[in-house]
Design an enzyme around this catalytic site. Structure first.
Site, short mmCIF file in Angstrom:
data_model
loop_
_atom_site.label_atom_id
_atom_site.label_comp_id
_atom_site.label_asym_id
_atom_site.label_seq_id
_atom_site.Cartn_x
_atom_site.Cartn_y
_atom_site.Cartn_z
CD GLU A 257 -2.12 2.04 1.78
OE1 GLU A 257 -1.79 3.04 1.11
OE2 GLU A 257 -2.40 2.07 2.98
CB CYS A 291 -1.53 7.01 1.48
SG CYS A 291 -2.81 6.01 2.19
C1 UN1 Z 1 -3.34 5.96 4.84
O1 UN1 Z 1 -3.20 7.17 4.69
O2 UN1 Z 1 -2.34 5.17 4.79
O3 UN1 Z 1 -9.13 6.48 3.63
C2 UN1 Z 1 -4.63 5.30 5.19
C3 UN1 Z 1 -8.52 7.10 4.50
C4 UN1 Z 1 -8.24 6.41 5.82
C5 UN1 Z 1 -7.02 5.54 5.71
C6 UN1 Z 1 -5.82 6.20 5.13
N1 UN1 Z 1 -9.39 5.61 6.16
O4 UN1 Z 1 -8.15 8.26 4.36
#
Ligand code: UN1
Length: 500
Positions: A257, A291
């Site tokens: 990821e 992310c």
């Molecule tokens: C991340 O930034 O690694 O969808 C995860 C989202 C959160 C998870 C982010 N539920 O922004």
């Protein structure tokens, strides 16, 4: 704003509340806080990676044979403990990452939600039965526990991403070795202590979960150990480029990821207040350090000036400061290096003909830390720094004339995590959903803030892995196809005759 001494007291009492032995001998890692930019205290030592994997590997032999619904009971207890300690864990998330209280609580809620999901899953690890082409034969597939799962997590979701992996892996009968970010050891110690307590209460085999605090060396030892069946790694595309081939070289599995460069398209039929509010959260929330953060905005040329001025007004009003204080919406960047990376990206965008409409400057909130106002940058084309993921609150604005061009622009980056379109035109929405090349694509919803029920992850340089809900559990198990002959005679498939 809390002083460093106050943060130290708060962190120590949170750890005690979570059952962490704060007097344990310390290792080389020192906890710090982006709120002050200062060190807090050295954190307790954890086992070496080698020893941790040995323990998790031994525990797997027992855990795999515990019935899945009984494994689910452990995850249920973990979820209860997370609920009871929600505020305390959120406090540690704010201390170590700088998340505002509402987002820190939301992250802990995400853990509770995935525990609920995994408890249900523990009774639903379904395999298929297929019709056999041979008389008196049955064909089925069965899912078995996989082995030791290595979890490498990033600073920005220091607890939720661990729980996506761990709750599901434990329900699937795997054991877990966790290497969290060096920036968030306290969050990790808190989570590990709660899981240890749940395991003790329910008499789960010792060693099913191992925490190893360390840096690159610990990560490399996890990645290269053939006893680790699956490496689930969250982080930059650069990190994934190293992890993926190394795990593949030993025929291990990886679940990656990695970076995102998430875009939102705003079309002429969009409901403007829904669009603006959603985009501001996705771009500036978590100080742009998800992310899933919104990094590119692709706006119909006819609307561009209006959208830019509405967003600029919203960015200018964002309350920036102490994340513990009610009303604050933007906390600090995690480090001075992040602030510098933000400045470098803004400089590169300007040199390439971009115009910084607002933001980007350092904000003095009367504390050490690293605060910056989220930046809105209008760029003439999608090139250079716009193609990169800068882990900071910068939203690049591009214009389009027709939807084909907007979708081409949307897909014209190497990353493929998350996407959004704001439109009330059904045909536009459907075309976008069919053609956006990301793992997550939304209509009238921003790029960040996904629920746990869906599979989470992305395509292309985002790594292709899926965690969390839906059928992501399959990555944590191995599938066996079984043919059972109850006919009393031999029949070969494909009509092959081999009578002896
Ligand atoms: C991340 O930034 O690694 O969808 C995860 C989202 C959160 C998870 C982010 N539920 O922004």
């Amino acid at each position: 704003m809390k002083t460093n001494a106050e943060l130290i007291d708060l962190a120590r009492s949170a750890l005690r509340d979570l059952g962490v032995d704060t007097d344990a001998p310390t290792g080389h890692l020192i906890a710090r806080s982006p709120l002050t930019g200062e060190d807090l205290f050295p954190v307790p030592a954890t086992p070496s990676m080698r020893d941790a994997i040995t323990k998790a590997d031994a525990a797997f032999d027992e855990w795999r044979n515990v019935p899945a619904p009984v494994r689910g009971a452990l995850v249920k207890r973990l979820g209860e403990l997370l609920g009871e300690h929600k505020q305390t864990l959120a406090t540690l998330v704010t201390i170590e990452v700088g998340k505002i209280t509402s987002e820190a609580l939301g992250e802990v809620q995400e853990m509770i939600d995935i525990c609920d999901f995994a408890v249900g899953l523990s009774r639903q690890l379904y395999g298929k039965t297929m019709p056999s082409e041979r008389p008196g034969h049955r064909l089925q597939e069965v899912w078995h526990p996989l082995g030791v799962v290595g979890v490498i997590s990033a600073f920005n979701f220091p607890v939720a991403v661990w729980s996506w992996n761990t709750a599901v892996a434990l329900a699937c009968g795997d054991t877990v070795v966790w290497k969290p970010s060096e920036l968030t050891p306290l969050c990790a110690l808190g989570c590990a202590a709660l899981l240890e307590r749940a395991a003790r209460e329910l008499g789960a085999p010792e060693g099913i979960h191992q925490l190893v605090l360390g840096g690159r060396d610990a990560g490399a030892a996890l990645v290269d150990d053939p006893r680790v069946a699956l490496v689930s790694a969250t982080g930059s595309t650069r990190m994934g480029r190293e992890v993926g081939p190394r795990v593949a070289a030993r025929f291990g599995r990886s679940l990656l990821e990695l970076g995102g460069n998430n875009a939102t398209i705003v079309t002429p039929s969009a409901d403007m207040s829904v669009a603006i509010n959603s985009i501001v959260f996705a771009a500036a929330g978590t100080a742009g350090q998800r992310c899933t953060s919104n990094r590119r905005l692709i706006v119909h040329r006819y609307l561009a000036d209006d959208v830019v001025s509405k967003l600029a007004a919203a960015f200018d009003r964002l309350p920036i400061g102490d994340p513990f204080e009610q009303g604050t919406l933007v906390g600090p960047l995690v480090s001075e290096a992040s602030y510098e990376a933000m400045q470098a990206a803004l400089k590169a965008a300007s040199e390439a003909g971009g115009e910084v409409i607002c933001g980007g400057e350092r904000v003095d909130v009367g504390a050490g830390g690293h605060w910056a106002r989220p930046a809105l940058v209008r760029v003439p084309e999608q090139s250079g720094v716009v193609l990169e993921e800068t882990f900071a609150p910068i939203l690049y604005v591009l214009s389009y004339d027709d939807l084909d061009e907007a979708i081409a622009m949307h897909n014209g980056v190497v990353q493929g995590l998350s996407a959004g379109i704001f439109t009330n035109d059904h045909a536009e929405a459907e075309r976008f959903l069919a053609e956006a090349d990301t793992g997550i694509a939304n209509v009238n919803v921003g790029t960040s803030g996904a629920e746990i029920g869906g599979a989470f992850g992305g395509e292309k340089a985002t790594g292709g892995g899926r965690e969390s809900g839906s059928d992501a559990w399959r990555s944590y198990m191995r599938r066996a196809t079984n043919t059972i002959n109850y006919s009393g005679s031999v029949a070969l498939a494909q009509g092959v005759d081999f009578s002896v």
